[in-house]
Design an enzyme around this catalytic site. Structure first.
Site, PDB file in Angstrom:
ATOM      1  N   LYS A  79       0.968  -1.236  -0.060  1.00 37.19           N
ATOM      2  CA  LYS A  79      -0.118  -0.172  -0.142  1.00 37.19           C
ATOM      3  C   LYS A  79       1.024   1.286  -0.031  1.00 37.19           C
ATOM      4  CE  LYS A  79      -3.930   1.889   2.555  1.00 37.19           C
ATOM      5  NZ  LYS A  79      -4.898   1.595   3.954  1.00 37.19           N
ATOM      6  N   SER A 154      -9.575   1.768   3.211  1.00 42.97           N
ATOM      7  CA  SER A 154      -8.771   2.526   2.240  1.00 42.97           C
ATOM      8  C   SER A 154      -7.773   1.733   1.588  1.00 42.97           C
ATOM      9  CB  SER A 154      -7.938   3.798   3.228  1.00 42.97           C
ATOM     10  OG  SER A 154      -6.943   3.163   3.832  1.00 42.97           O
ATOM     11  N   SER A 178      -9.689  -0.738   7.314  1.00 42.57           N
ATOM     12  CA  SER A 178      -9.324  -0.495   5.938  1.00 42.57           C
ATOM     13  C   SER A 178      -8.652  -1.851   5.367  1.00 42.57           C
ATOM     14  CB  SER A 178      -8.144   0.702   6.041  1.00 42.57           C
ATOM     15  OG  SER A 178      -9.094   1.874   6.305  1.00 42.57           O
TER      16      SER A 178
END
Length: 490
Positions: A79, A154, A178
């Protein structure tokens, strides 16, 4: 060997590498080819590190891949709020345009030490603030099951990349769900460890008392293997836990026979769609057939979780994001007249609307005259939520629940309604407030879209989660399904 991540996992890739059926260079080339072939559909990556990945793969082959190195030569994604030495790191924000870190996050360093090949940085909601990966400066990521729908957030880029078969696994971060929410939306496994189980050194901070790095993968064992490598105390992170890391793969054996599971009535209340309820009831039946007992329990302070979370997380964000000022790194506004102009215009132009909203909410909550009424009260309620979990875990091995109230929603459907968007995390937020480990395992399809079963354990109870998740995965074999939008791609 042409690699098909809908059929391969880390163990099969490792066996092929050890037995010289493929090489890290070939595996990386296959992975990069798949990423580039599918990115027009998913838009899961912000940066693909072709050249660096090829160098790492060549180094893995040159060093030789032994049987006791399960991650060596295996391509993985990170990420893009996890720091990577020499590789653009943006947190999906304009304000970090051009930021090239000069060091690795602890998790990055540990994956490299294991011989993993890092192929790129995945998309996310800006600074990890969002539930749909629509709040990215680089545009939205698309769900692998329906390209018109969000992948969740996210960590939506990491989830979509895994679900679409671009990579076998990826790291994400989880502040209020997330990892678990996008895992559920994409029909994959995702685990948020106990707070402090994995070092946050080099994770761009959002909510420091809530953030935790974890793993997303198609198979439960893959997450166990990766968590085994990245977990453990880190001298650079004072909040990392000193407890030894158990053998998570070994812990998967044994199933749920004799386990006592708790199903909170609050997690099946108003707002949870009938389709999701039906899927969870079916999952409960499966767990019972596997030998578990399931009790209905109450977590009474769950109803306060969302306002408590957004006060605490936004307050911490307003403090953490002060460092982005246009002076030291990243974007700086042009044609400024004075120092105040640099600060105001850089932050006004560099931050997106959702980030500004949370900074303002957090600054208000911490301001004189409002601290006791808002932030301090939220901190007290957080303890009540933690106490609820402690009481249930006194008599139960795991808490089970839906991961999300509904399957994935359409891109653009909720982006103009932040309160509705915030409520999408209502089932995942409590685990972050309590600091306990939690995971989402695929629990079937509703109208052709995946839903997730959430598993929560007492602090440092990841082994129990892996054991139950592996048994459920083996019974349902959801991993054999190929996302609708990806059929025919491999």
């Amino acid at each position: 060997m042409s690699t098909n991540y809908f059929k391969e996992d880390i163990s099969t890739l490792h066996d092929a590498l050890v037995n010289k059926q493929t090489t890290a260079v070939q595996l990386t080339a296959d992975t990069l080819a798949q990423i580039h072939a599918k990115e027009d559909k998913t838009k899961a990556f912000i940066t693909v590190t072709d050249d660096e990945a090829k160098k790492q793969a060549a180094a893995a082959d040159a060093a030789g891949i032994s049987a006791d190195q399960p991650l060596a030569g295996v391509p993985l994604a990170l990420k893009d709020n996890i720091i990577t030495d020499g590789v653009l790191t943006t947190a999906a924000s304009k304000i970090l345009t051009g930021f090239i870190p000069v060091y690795d996050a602890t998790v990055t360093k540990r994956l490299k030490a294991a011989g993993s090949v890092l192929v790129g940085k995945t998309n996310l909601d800006e600074f990890a603030m969002g539930s749909s990966t629509e709040n990215s400066y680089y545009g939205p990521t698309h769900n692998a099951w329906d390209l018109d729908r969000v992948p969740g957030g996210s960590s939506g880029g990491s989830a979509a990349a895994v679900a679409a078969g671009e990579v076998v696994a990826a790291l994400g971060s989880d502040t209020g769900g997330s990892i678990r929410q996008p895992a559920a939306f994409n029909g994959i496994f995702g685990i948020k460890p106990t707070y402090g189980r994995v070092s946050r050194w080099g994770l761009i901070a959002f909510g420091s008392s809530l953030d935790q790095i974890g793993v997303l993968s198609r198979r439960v064992k893959d997450s166990a293997l990766i968590l085994q490598q990245i977990a453990g105390q880190d001298e650079n992170d004072d909040t990392s836990l000193p407890d030894p890391v158990p053998d998570y793969v070994a812990a998967m054996a044994g199933g749920v026979q004799g386990m006592r599971l708790a199903l909170p009535e609050e997690y099946l209340g108003e707002g949870v769609s009938q389709g999701v309820r039906d899927a969870i009831e079916k999952a409960v039946d499966t767990l019972k057939k596997l030998g578990a007992t399931v009790d209905t329990v109450s977590l009474p302070h769950t109803k306060y979780a969302v306002p408590t979370y957004y006060l605490i997380a936004s307050s911490e964000a307003s403090s953490n994001l002060q460092r982005f000022d246009g002076i030291r790194y990243g974007y700086r506004a042009q044609d400024v007249k004075n120092l105040e102009d640099v600060y105001v215009r850089t932050r006004s132009e560099g931050f997106g609307d959702e980030v500004k909203r949370r900074i303002m909410l957090g600054t208000f909550s911490l301001s004189a005259g409002f601290y006791d009424a808002y932030f301090n009260k939220a901190a007290k309620v957080r303890h009540l939520i933690q106490d609820d979990f402690t009481k249930v875990f006194a008599d139960h091995d795991l808490i089970i629940a839906p991961t999300t109230p509904t399957p994935a929603f359409k891109i653009g459907e909720k982006v103009d309604d932040p309160v509705t968007m915030y409520m999408n995390d209502i089932l995942t937020i409590p685990a972050n407030l309590a600091g306990i480990p939690a995971a989402s395992v695929p629990a079937g399809l509703v109208d052709g879209l995946p839903v997730g079963l959430q598993l929560m354990a007492k602090p440092l109870g990841e082994s129990t989660i892996f054991k139950a998740a592996a048994a459920f995965e083996d019974a349902t074999k959801f991993y054999e399904q190929v996302p609708t939008a990806m059929k025919g791609e491999n």
